[in-house]
Scaffold this motif. Structure first.
Motif, PDB file in Angstrom:
ATOM      1  N   ARG A  97     -49.580-109.971  60.186  1.00  0.00           N
ATOM      2  CA  ARG A  97     -48.596-109.906  59.109  1.00  0.00           C
ATOM      3  C   ARG A  97     -48.853-111.009  58.087  1.00  0.00           C
ATOM      4  O   ARG A  97     -49.187-112.130  58.446  1.00  0.00           O
ATOM      5  CB  ARG A  97     -47.189-110.047  59.709  1.00  0.00           C
ATOM      6  N   ASN A  98     -48.738-110.669  56.812  1.00  0.00           N
ATOM      7  CA  ASN A  98     -48.920-111.600  55.694  1.00  0.00           C
ATOM      8  C   ASN A  98     -50.326-112.188  55.604  1.00  0.00           C
ATOM      9  O   ASN A  98     -50.510-113.295  55.109  1.00  0.00           O
ATOM     10  CB  ASN A  98     -47.884-112.728  55.739  1.00  0.00           C
ATOM     11  N   THR A  99     -51.313-111.470  56.114  1.00  0.00           N
ATOM     12  CA  THR A  99     -52.709-111.877  55.966  1.00  0.00           C
ATOM     13  C   THR A  99     -53.503-110.712  55.398  1.00  0.00           C
ATOM     14  O   THR A  99     -53.005-109.572  55.345  1.00  0.00           O
ATOM     15  CB  THR A  99     -53.345-112.329  57.295  1.00  0.00           C
ATOM     16  N   LYS A 142     -50.337-100.345  70.168  1.00  0.00           N
ATOM     17  CA  LYS A 142     -49.462-100.303  68.997  1.00  0.00           C
ATOM     18  C   LYS A 142     -49.290-101.715  68.463  1.00  0.00           C
ATOM     19  O   LYS A 142     -49.207-102.664  69.246  1.00  0.00           O
ATOM     20  CB  LYS A 142     -48.077 -99.769  69.368  1.00  0.00           C
ATOM     21  N   PRO A 143     -49.210-101.871  67.131  1.00  0.00           N
ATOM     22  CA  PRO A 143     -48.999-103.217  66.582  1.00  0.00           C
ATOM     23  C   PRO A 143     -47.629-103.759  66.985  1.00  0.00           C
ATOM     24  O   PRO A 143     -46.626-103.068  66.874  1.00  0.00           O
ATOM     25  CB  PRO A 143     -49.099-103.022  65.070  1.00  0.00           C
ATOM     26  N   ILE A 203     -48.776-108.688  64.650  1.00  0.00           N
ATOM     27  CA  ILE A 203     -49.762-107.708  64.187  1.00  0.00           C
ATOM     28  C   ILE A 203     -49.064-106.662  63.321  1.00  0.00           C
ATOM     29  O   ILE A 203     -48.111-106.012  63.754  1.00  0.00           O
ATOM     30  CB  ILE A 203     -50.479-107.022  65.368  1.00  0.00           C
ATOM     31  N   GLU A 204     -49.556-106.520  62.095  1.00  0.00           N
ATOM     32  CA  GLU A 204     -48.965-105.554  61.169  1.00  0.00           C
ATOM     33  C   GLU A 204     -49.702-104.223  61.156  1.00  0.00           C
ATOM     34  O   GLU A 204     -49.109-103.179  60.938  1.00  0.00           O
ATOM     35  CB  GLU A 204     -48.938-106.130  59.748  1.00  0.00           C
ATOM     36  N   GLU A 205     -51.028-104.268  61.401  1.00  0.00           N
ATOM     37  CA  GLU A 205     -51.819-103.059  61.248  1.00  0.00           C
ATOM     38  C   GLU A 205     -52.992-103.060  62.220  1.00  0.00           C
ATOM     39  O   GLU A 205     -53.589-104.099  62.479  1.00  0.00           O
ATOM     40  CB  GLU A 205     -52.332-103.001  59.806  1.00  0.00           C
TER      41      GLU A 205
END
Length: 149
Positions: A32-34, A101-102, A106-108
């Motif tokens: 997330r946010n990267t 699953k994220p 982890i976003e993706e």
């Protein structure tokens, strides 16, 4: 005054997993946010082994369980998300069970062909070491003659 560089800092020790599907695609994750995609895994806690780190990180970040881990090598590269740092990665070929699953940070998640990952931004470790080593090992095993008993 000297400016800090990646070579002057203590490396960030991580454990990372190469997880492949039945089609030979490799799992990459983006936090997330990267911006950069990389192998799943994470930083070793004090006193923790690399395999214990993988067990913990795969469970927390992807909701899956490590079934088997085979040491793949030790690699070093500039850290993707922490400027002026390097990562020192213990890389493992990993087999997992459960649905991936994220979760957590982890976003993706994406599955990529290691020889043609496409236009996604890759972490230096993934781009410069992990994917080329996977492609090299696969091409070597494809040309080795069968063993005759």
């Amino acid at each position: 005054m000297m400016q800090a560089t990646a070579s002057l800092t203590v490396p960030i020790r991580i454990a990372a997993a190469v997880i492949a599907d039945q089609d030979g695609r490799v799992l990459l994750v983006r936090k997330r946010n990267t911006r950069f995609f990389m192998q799943p895994g994470g930083k070793l806690d004090d006193g923790e082994t690399a395999v214990a780190t993988l067990v913990r990180e795969l469970r927390e970040e992807l909701g899956c369980e490590l079934v088997k881990a085979e040491f793949f090598g030790l690699f070093s590269a500039p850290a993707a998300n922490e400027p002026v740092h390097t990562v020192e990665a213990a890389l493992f070929q990993a087999e997992v069970s459960g649905e991936i699953k994220p979760r957590a940070e982890i976003e993706e998640v994406v599955w990529v062909d290691p020889s043609q990952p496409g236009a996604i931004p890759l972490a230096p470790l993934t781009r410069d070491h992990v994917l080329p080593v996977i492609v090299s090992r696969r091409s070597q095993s494809a040309v080795e003659p069968p063993q005759v008993a």
